[in-house]
Enzyme design. Structure first.
Site, PDB file in Angstrom:
ATOM      1  N   LYS A  16      40.860  26.553  27.917  1.00  0.00           N
ATOM      2  CA  LYS A  16      40.332  26.587  29.349  1.00  0.00           C
ATOM      3  C   LYS A  16      39.000  25.924  29.205  1.00  0.00           C
ATOM      4  O   LYS A  16      38.300  25.918  30.639  1.00  0.00           O
ATOM      5  CB  LYS A  16      40.561  27.864  29.951  1.00  0.00           C
ATOM      6  CG  LYS A  16      41.776  28.452  30.538  1.00  0.00           C
ATOM      7  CD  LYS A  16      41.714  29.363  31.663  1.00  0.00           C
ATOM      8  CE  LYS A  16      42.910  29.402  32.570  1.00  0.00           C
ATOM      9  NZ  LYS A  16      42.868  30.283  33.545  1.00  0.00           N
ATOM     10  N   HIS A  72      36.960  39.711  41.888  1.00  0.00           N
ATOM     11  CA  HIS A  72      37.074  40.271  40.558  1.00  0.00           C
ATOM     12  C   HIS A  72      36.595  42.044  40.997  1.00  0.00           C
ATOM     13  O   HIS A  72      37.473  42.758  40.531  1.00  0.00           O
ATOM     14  CB  HIS A  72      36.546  40.072  39.205  1.00  0.00           C
ATOM     15  CG  HIS A  72      37.401  38.526  39.091  1.00  0.00           C
ATOM     16  ND1 HIS A  72      36.554  37.583  38.558  1.00  0.00           N
ATOM     17  CD2 HIS A  72      38.600  37.900  38.557  1.00  0.00           C
ATOM     18  CE1 HIS A  72      37.101  36.569  38.280  1.00  0.00           C
ATOM     19  NE2 HIS A  72      38.435  36.974  38.157  1.00  0.00           N
ATOM     20  N   ARG A 118      45.574  36.258  45.611  1.00  0.00           N
ATOM     21  CA  ARG A 118      44.684  36.060  46.851  1.00  0.00           C
ATOM     22  C   ARG A 118      45.775  35.429  47.752  1.00  0.00           C
ATOM     23  O   ARG A 118      45.344  35.609  49.160  1.00  0.00           O
ATOM     24  CB  ARG A 118      43.751  34.978  46.291  1.00  0.00           C
ATOM     25  CG  ARG A 118      42.700  35.672  45.617  1.00  0.00           C
ATOM     26  CD  ARG A 118      41.827  34.459  44.654  1.00  0.00           C
ATOM     27  NE  ARG A 118      42.672  33.942  43.919  1.00  0.00           N
ATOM     28  CZ  ARG A 118      42.352  33.012  42.940  1.00  0.00           C
ATOM     29  NH1 ARG A 118      41.026  32.714  42.902  1.00  0.00           N
ATOM     30  NH2 ARG A 118      43.198  32.266  42.242  1.00  0.00           N
ATOM     31  N   SER A 163      36.843  31.802  40.441  1.00  0.00           N
ATOM     32  CA  SER A 163      35.782  31.286  39.280  1.00  0.00           C
ATOM     33  C   SER A 163      35.837  29.722  39.122  1.00  0.00           C
ATOM     34  O   SER A 163      34.821  29.187  38.855  1.00  0.00           O
ATOM     35  CB  SER A 163      36.277  32.066  38.002  1.00  0.00           C
ATOM     36  OG  SER A 163      36.287  33.362  37.795  1.00  0.00           O
TER      37      SER A 163
HETATM   38  O1  PNS Z   1      41.964  34.877  34.731  1.00  0.00           O
HETATM   39  P1  PNS Z   1      43.169  34.103  34.376  1.00  0.00           P
HETATM   40  O2  PNS Z   1      42.499  32.752  33.597  1.00  0.00           O
HETATM   41  O3  PNS Z   1      44.134  33.552  35.389  1.00  0.00           O
HETATM   42  O4  PNS Z   1      43.925  35.244  33.393  1.00  0.00           O
HETATM   43  C1  PNS Z   1      45.097  34.520  32.444  1.00  0.00           C
HETATM   44  C2  PNS Z   1      45.567  35.678  31.460  1.00  0.00           C
HETATM   45  C3  PNS Z   1      44.411  35.877  30.719  1.00  0.00           C
HETATM   46  C4  PNS Z   1      45.771  36.957  32.281  1.00  0.00           C
HETATM   47  C5  PNS Z   1      46.786  35.270  30.842  1.00  0.00           C
HETATM   48  O5  PNS Z   1      46.433  33.853  30.391  1.00  0.00           O
HETATM   49  C6  PNS Z   1      47.043  36.042  29.655  1.00  0.00           C
HETATM   50  O6  PNS Z   1      47.852  37.036  29.890  1.00  0.00           O
HETATM   51  N1  PNS Z   1      46.892  35.494  28.543  1.00  0.00           N
HETATM   52  C7  PNS Z   1      46.977  36.272  27.259  1.00  0.00           C
HETATM   53  C8  PNS Z   1      48.223  35.608  26.220  1.00  0.00           C
HETATM   54  C9  PNS Z   1      49.462  35.972  26.815  1.00  0.00           C
HETATM   55  O7  PNS Z   1      49.899  37.152  26.717  1.00  0.00           O
HETATM   56  N2  PNS Z   1      50.359  34.955  27.193  1.00  0.00           N
HETATM   57  C10 PNS Z   1      51.724  35.125  27.640  1.00  0.00           C
HETATM   58  C11 PNS Z   1      51.456  35.572  29.280  1.00  0.00           C
HETATM   59  S1  PNS Z   1      53.204  35.905  29.796  1.00  0.00           S
END
Ligand code: PNS
Length: 163
Positions: free
Chosen positions: A44, A20, A93, A131
């Site tokens: 999660k 990150h 990645r 993570s």
């Molecule tokens: O670190 P992560 O868990 O891969 O992050 C995922 C994240 C937080 C970027 C994604 O789940 C997200 O954007 N969540 C917010 C809810 C949202 O907008 N959902 C629609 C996505 S198309």
């Protein structure tokens, strides 16, 4: 006067890793400012609370300028709008990351065509760090200090003791 260009780097950051930080530094080479946005995602089953995650991010990024930290609940597109950001930054990645990331980026574009999603590739030494693996190794008593910032090593050791 030139317009300040802000990007949002969203994620769970449970916990923040060297991968990150790699993406954060790369993003700040492109944008004037960066909002690291910790998403509320109860599904999660996180190891760290939202406040703990934001605190670890802050400590890990001390010395980095033009960065702020936020916690958001709901849609990423609303978080982007809140900060008047021109882009969302995500780390990529491996090819395996691509499918989900592409789907999210395209859906976000449907929801709001007013910003771009940029994928940044971390250095090879960070390309296998996640993570999820950090938490798994911690649960089994392993040492992850090579893969996370110093403040996170301490926080993980504390969690390890309480597991
Ligand atoms: O670190 P992560 O868990 O891969 O992050 C995922 C994240 C937080 C970027 C994604 O789940 C997200 O954007 N969540 C917010 C809810 C949202 O907008 N959902 C629609 C996505 S198309």
């Amino acid at each position: 006067m030139a317009k300040i260009k802000t990007a949002v780097f969203p994620g769970s950051f449970d916990p923040v890793t060297n991968g990150h930080l790699d993406v954060i530094n790369r993003a700040l080479n492109i944008f004037d400012s960066l909002v690291v946005a910790v998403a509320v995602n109860d599904e999660k089953n996180p190891m760290f609370t939202l406040d703990e995650r934001r605190e670890m991010l802050k400590l890990s990024c001390s010395g980095i300028e033009n960065i702020e930290f936020d916690i958001f609940e709901g849609l990423l597109v609303d978080e982007v709008r809140k900060h008047n950001a021109v882009a969302v930054v995500r780390g990529l990645r491996a090819v395996s990351d691509f499918e989900t990331e592409f789907q999210m980026a395209m859906m976000n574009r449907e929801l709001n065509p007013g910003f771009e999603t940029l994928f940044l590739m971390p250095s090879p030494e960070n390309s296998f760090v996640s993570s999820k693996l950090i938490k798994e190794i911690t649960r089994f008593g392993g040492d992850v200090s090579a893969f996370v910032p110093v403040p996170v090593t301490g926080a993980l050791r504390k969690k390890q003791k309480n597991l």
